[in-house]
Motif scaffolding. Structure first.
Motif, PDB file in Angstrom:
ATOM      1  N   ILE A   1      96.334  15.825  -0.582  1.00 46.57           N
ATOM      2  CA  ILE A   1      96.211  15.965  -2.263  1.00 46.57           C
ATOM      3  C   ILE A   1      94.989  14.626  -1.954  1.00 46.57           C
ATOM      4  O   ILE A   1      93.587  15.184  -4.136  1.00 46.57           O
ATOM      5  CB  ILE A   1      97.503  14.980  -2.617  1.00 46.57           C
ATOM      6  N   LEU A   2      94.733  13.711  -2.284  1.00 39.91           N
ATOM      7  CA  LEU A   2      93.324  12.451  -2.344  1.00 39.91           C
ATOM      8  C   LEU A   2      92.227  13.270  -2.378  1.00 39.91           C
ATOM      9  O   LEU A   2      91.574  13.491  -3.506  1.00 39.91           O
ATOM     10  CB  LEU A   2      93.701  11.198  -1.649  1.00 39.91           C
ATOM     11  N   ARG A   3      91.869  14.115  -1.095  1.00 43.21           N
ATOM     12  CA  ARG A   3      90.504  14.363  -1.134  1.00 43.21           C
ATOM     13  C   ARG A   3      90.719  15.923  -1.338  1.00 43.21           C
ATOM     14  O   ARG A   3      89.657  16.357  -2.041  1.00 43.21           O
ATOM     15  CB  ARG A   3      90.371  15.000   0.854  1.00 43.21           C
ATOM     16  N   ASP A   4      91.203  16.566  -1.413  1.00 35.87           N
ATOM     17  CA  ASP A   4      91.663  18.658  -1.916  1.00 35.87           C
ATOM     18  C   ASP A   4      91.993  18.559  -3.585  1.00 35.87           C
ATOM     19  O   ASP A   4      91.515  19.331  -4.016  1.00 35.87           O
ATOM     20  CB  ASP A   4      92.512  19.210  -0.953  1.00 35.87           C
ATOM     21  N   VAL A   5      92.777  17.700  -3.739  1.00 29.81           N
ATOM     22  CA  VAL A   5      92.859  17.839  -5.490  1.00 29.81           C
ATOM     23  C   VAL A   5      92.704  16.741  -6.038  1.00 29.81           C
ATOM     24  O   VAL A   5      91.891  17.242  -7.088  1.00 29.81           O
ATOM     25  CB  VAL A   5      94.972  17.672  -5.139  1.00 29.81           C
ATOM     26  N   LEU A   6      92.259  15.582  -5.759  1.00 31.15           N
ATOM     27  CA  LEU A   6      91.448  14.273  -6.951  1.00 31.15           C
ATOM     28  C   LEU A   6      90.425  14.513  -6.851  1.00 31.15           C
ATOM     29  O   LEU A   6      90.059  14.225  -7.315  1.00 31.15           O
ATOM     30  CB  LEU A   6      92.871  13.254  -6.885  1.00 31.15           C
ATOM     31  N   GLY A   7      90.076  14.662  -5.204  1.00 29.72           N
ATOM     32  CA  GLY A   7      88.535  14.630  -4.616  1.00 29.72           C
ATOM     33  C   GLY A   7      87.805  13.055  -4.509  1.00 29.72           C
ATOM     34  O   GLY A   7      86.253  12.732  -4.681  1.00 29.72           O
ATOM     35  N   TRP A   8      88.871  12.765  -3.381  1.00 33.89           N
ATOM     36  CA  TRP A   8      88.770  11.368  -3.636  1.00 33.89           C
ATOM     37  C   TRP A   8      87.472  11.001  -2.380  1.00 33.89           C
ATOM     38  O   TRP A   8      87.147  12.337  -1.837  1.00 33.89           O
ATOM     39  CB  TRP A   8      89.517  10.564  -3.295  1.00 33.89           C
ATOM     40  N   PRO A   9      86.696  10.187  -2.208  1.00 30.39           N
ATOM     41  CA  PRO A   9      85.620  10.363  -1.415  1.00 30.39           C
ATOM     42  C   PRO A   9      86.680   9.548  -0.200  1.00 30.39           C
ATOM     43  O   PRO A   9      87.544   8.722  -0.085  1.00 30.39           O
ATOM     44  CB  PRO A   9      84.560   9.579  -1.249  1.00 30.39           C
ATOM     45  N   ALA A  10      85.958  10.275   0.996  1.00 29.95           N
ATOM     46  CA  ALA A  10      86.874  10.156   2.442  1.00 29.95           C
ATOM     47  C   ALA A  10      86.970   8.486   2.785  1.00 29.95           C
ATOM     48  O   ALA A  10      87.613   8.104   3.116  1.00 29.95           O
ATOM     49  CB  ALA A  10      86.064  10.859   3.547  1.00 29.95           C
ATOM     50  N   LYS A  11      86.409   8.317   2.103  1.00 30.74           N
ATOM     51  CA  LYS A  11      86.002   6.466   2.374  1.00 30.74           C
ATOM     52  C   LYS A  11      86.892   5.954   1.893  1.00 30.74           C
ATOM     53  O   LYS A  11      87.008   5.007   2.302  1.00 30.74           O
ATOM     54  CB  LYS A  11      84.389   5.609   2.178  1.00 30.74           C
ATOM     55  N   ASP A  12      87.285   5.783   0.207  1.00 32.64           N
ATOM     56  CA  ASP A  12      88.605   5.470  -0.282  1.00 32.64           C
ATOM     57  C   ASP A  12      89.661   5.863   0.242  1.00 32.64           C
ATOM     58  O   ASP A  12      90.620   5.347  -0.144  1.00 32.64           O
ATOM     59  CB  ASP A  12      87.877   5.984  -2.033  1.00 32.64           C
ATOM     60  N   VAL A  13      89.879   7.588   0.775  1.00 34.30           N
ATOM     61  CA  VAL A  13      91.416   7.457   1.385  1.00 34.30           C
ATOM     62  C   VAL A  13      91.279   6.536   2.624  1.00 34.30           C
ATOM     63  O   VAL A  13      92.526   5.993   3.180  1.00 34.30           O
ATOM     64  CB  VAL A  13      90.949   9.144   1.599  1.00 34.30           C
ATOM     65  N   ALA A  14      90.534   6.475   3.417  1.00 37.65           N
ATOM     66  CA  ALA A  14      90.549   5.836   4.295  1.00 37.65           C
ATOM     67  C   ALA A  14      91.161   3.738   4.249  1.00 37.65           C
ATOM     68  O   ALA A  14      91.792   3.842   4.343  1.00 37.65           O
ATOM     69  CB  ALA A  14      89.155   5.793   5.314  1.00 37.65           C
ATOM     70  N   GLU A  15      90.359   3.546   3.312  1.00 38.99           N
ATOM     71  CA  GLU A  15      90.822   2.253   2.361  1.00 38.99           C
ATOM     72  C   GLU A  15      92.155   2.545   2.318  1.00 38.99           C
ATOM     73  O   GLU A  15      92.993   1.535   3.107  1.00 38.99           O
ATOM     74  CB  GLU A  15      89.485   1.776   1.989  1.00 38.99           C
ATOM     75  N   LEU A  16      92.443   3.321   1.454  1.00 40.81           N
ATOM     76  CA  LEU A  16      94.026   3.266   1.256  1.00 40.81           C
ATOM     77  C   LEU A  16      95.060   3.370   2.130  1.00 40.81           C
ATOM     78  O   LEU A  16      95.758   2.704   2.423  1.00 40.81           O
ATOM     79  CB  LEU A  16      94.701   4.786   0.122  1.00 40.81           C
ATOM     80  N   LEU A  17      94.055   4.250   3.311  1.00 41.81           N
ATOM     81  CA  LEU A  17      95.391   4.437   4.759  1.00 41.81           C
ATOM     82  C   LEU A  17      95.468   3.602   5.799  1.00 41.81           C
ATOM     83  O   LEU A  17      96.483   3.264   6.319  1.00 41.81           O
ATOM     84  CB  LEU A  17      94.953   6.247   4.876  1.00 41.81           C
ATOM     85  N   GLY A  18      94.502   2.617   5.554  1.00 43.49           N
ATOM     86  CA  GLY A  18      93.436   1.736   6.436  1.00 43.49           C
ATOM     87  C   GLY A  18      93.636   2.268   7.795  1.00 43.49           C
ATOM     88  O   GLY A  18      94.016   2.142   8.949  1.00 43.49           O
ATOM     89  N   ASP A  19      92.888   3.573   7.094  1.00 45.91           N
ATOM     90  CA  ASP A  19      91.972   4.219   8.327  1.00 45.91           C
ATOM     91  C   ASP A  19      90.783   4.077   8.412  1.00 45.91           C
ATOM     92  O   ASP A  19      89.944   4.033   7.801  1.00 45.91           O
ATOM     93  CB  ASP A  19      92.995   5.537   8.951  1.00 45.91           C
ATOM     94  N   SER A  20      90.111   4.753   9.640  1.00 42.41           N
ATOM     95  CA  SER A  20      88.786   5.313   9.844  1.00 42.41           C
ATOM     96  C   SER A  20      88.703   6.557   8.669  1.00 42.41           C
ATOM     97  O   SER A  20      89.292   7.350   8.935  1.00 42.41           O
ATOM     98  CB  SER A  20      88.276   5.461  11.186  1.00 42.41           C
ATOM     99  N   VAL A  21      87.174   7.038   8.741  1.00 41.09           N
ATOM    100  CA  VAL A  21      86.790   7.831   8.058  1.00 41.09           C
ATOM    101  C   VAL A  21      86.699   8.856   8.916  1.00 41.09           C
ATOM    102  O   VAL A  21      87.562   9.584   8.564  1.00 41.09           O
ATOM    103  CB  VAL A  21      85.185   7.711   6.975  1.00 41.09           C
ATOM    104  N   ASN A  22      86.269   8.929   9.882  1.00 42.17           N
ATOM    105  CA  ASN A  22      86.836   9.702  11.246  1.00 42.17           C
ATOM    106  C   ASN A  22      87.912   9.993  11.317  1.00 42.17           C
ATOM    107  O   ASN A  22      88.303  11.200  11.262  1.00 42.17           O
ATOM    108  CB  ASN A  22      86.654   9.024  12.551  1.00 42.17           C
TER     109      ASN A  22
END
Length: 339
Positions: A160-181
């Protein structure tokens, strides 16, 4: 410059000495700034959770957390994005507590409808604004929300963050506490899961842009429903139609299975019905009312939310009468059928 103006500048521009401003701002001012984002945050939580009521609870929790943690807003992102981060984490916390496992088998017992009249409260903005694009992409329709519920919580949030809201992968990774990969891997799994559960012809949905043929089909459905004409209703169904009635268990697939369920539940002997056309989740819907002699009025019965594809009804999601007030539908219809 007043505290209100300084905070407004910070919120709109993402700049300023945020620690000082957030430490100084009073609760009513802060509440006013968060409140303007209520509807879009509610829609965001609804997509993740599939439940209108859970989304309401989560938005309230989001605002409470935001107030308590206001000094952590450092201005590196917009105030709006900061709220989305808090809301997403609140959703993940609720999923871990209430629904540790995703939906299975195409059924979502906790699914609730979202009134179009509330979707209309979303800021108009430009066509490129995240929420305007999100609604235009039909990510609020029931089939999409149902498909999302079949994903594990974290891939669900990433999608939802990437495909609906268009967040960059690095921002999603920071939110989820994961790596971009890790986020990209989760996103691939989520997209594959969505393809498995979304209708193949999704790009052909009529959605909120109804053509005359769709409006005529809905009118015929309403008339046949009021007449309890099962044969007439069946003629409008596609062979592979799907029918469910959350939270009641049971997913019926195929025209024969749906008709057999209607017959087994005594649809033809329901009694005197009236109906009101409406829209829910950017889809056409028909609310049915049943005559109650003691009340001398037609009272809420069920509401059918329709998915129409290629001139036929491909899905019916039926909700109980407890959803009528939220959808802004009349509490009763008088004997003459007028409101």
């Amino acid at each position: 410059m007043s505290t209100d103006m300084r905070l407004e500048e910070l919120v709109m521009g993402g700049l300023g000495d945020s620690g000082l401003v957030m430490g100084e701002v009073d609760e009513p001012t802060f509440a006013g700034l968060t409140e303007r984002h209520r509807r879009e945050l509610h829609v965001h939580c609804y997509r993740i959770l599939g439940s209108f009521e859970d989304a309401e609870d989560t938005v309230q929790e989001t605002f409470l957390r935001a107030w308590r943690r206001r000094e952590t807003f450092e201005g590196r992102s917009t105030f709006r994005a900061w709220l989305y981060r808090i809301a997403t984490n609140a959703c993940l916390d609720l999923l871990a507590k209430r629904r540790p496992a995703p939906a299975t088998g195409g059924e979502v017992p906790w699914l609730q409808p979202y009134p179009d009249r509330l979707l209309d409260e979303l800021p108009a903005g430009d066509a490129d604004e995240p929420e305007a694009v999100a609604v235009a992409r039909e990510t609020i329709e029931l089939a999409y929300v149902v498909a999302v519920q079949h994903l594990a919580p974290r891939p669900r949030a990433a999608l939802i963050l990437r495909d609906v809201l268009g967040w960059p992968a690095k921002d999603v990774a920071e939110l989820l506490g994961d790596s971009v990969n890790s986020v990209n891997s989760a996103l691939q799994r989520a997209r594959a899961g969505m393809r498995e559960h979304l209708p193949a012809e999704r790009q052909d949905w009529t959605g909120g842009e109804e053509d005359p043929a769709t409006r005529e089909l809905v009118r015929r459905y309403l008339d046949a429903g009021v007449a309890t004409d099962i044969a007439g209703l069946a003629a409008m169904l596609r062979d592979d139609v799907r029918c469910s009635m959350p939270p009641t268990p049971g997913l019926h697939i195929g025209r024969d299975a749906v008709v057999n369920d209607w017959t087994a539940n005594g649809f033809e002997s329901l009694g005197d019905l009236r109906a009101v056309p409406t829209h829910v989740n950017r889809q056409p819907a028909v609310a049915f009312y049943l005559w109650r002699k003691q009340e001398r009025a037609y009272l809420p019965l069920t509401i059918d939310v329709l998915r129409v594809t290629g001139g036929a009804i491909t899905e019916i999601t039926t909700f109980h009468d407890d959803q009528f007030p939220r959808l802004g539908l009349p509490e009763r219809l008088p004997a003459d059928g007028t409101e």
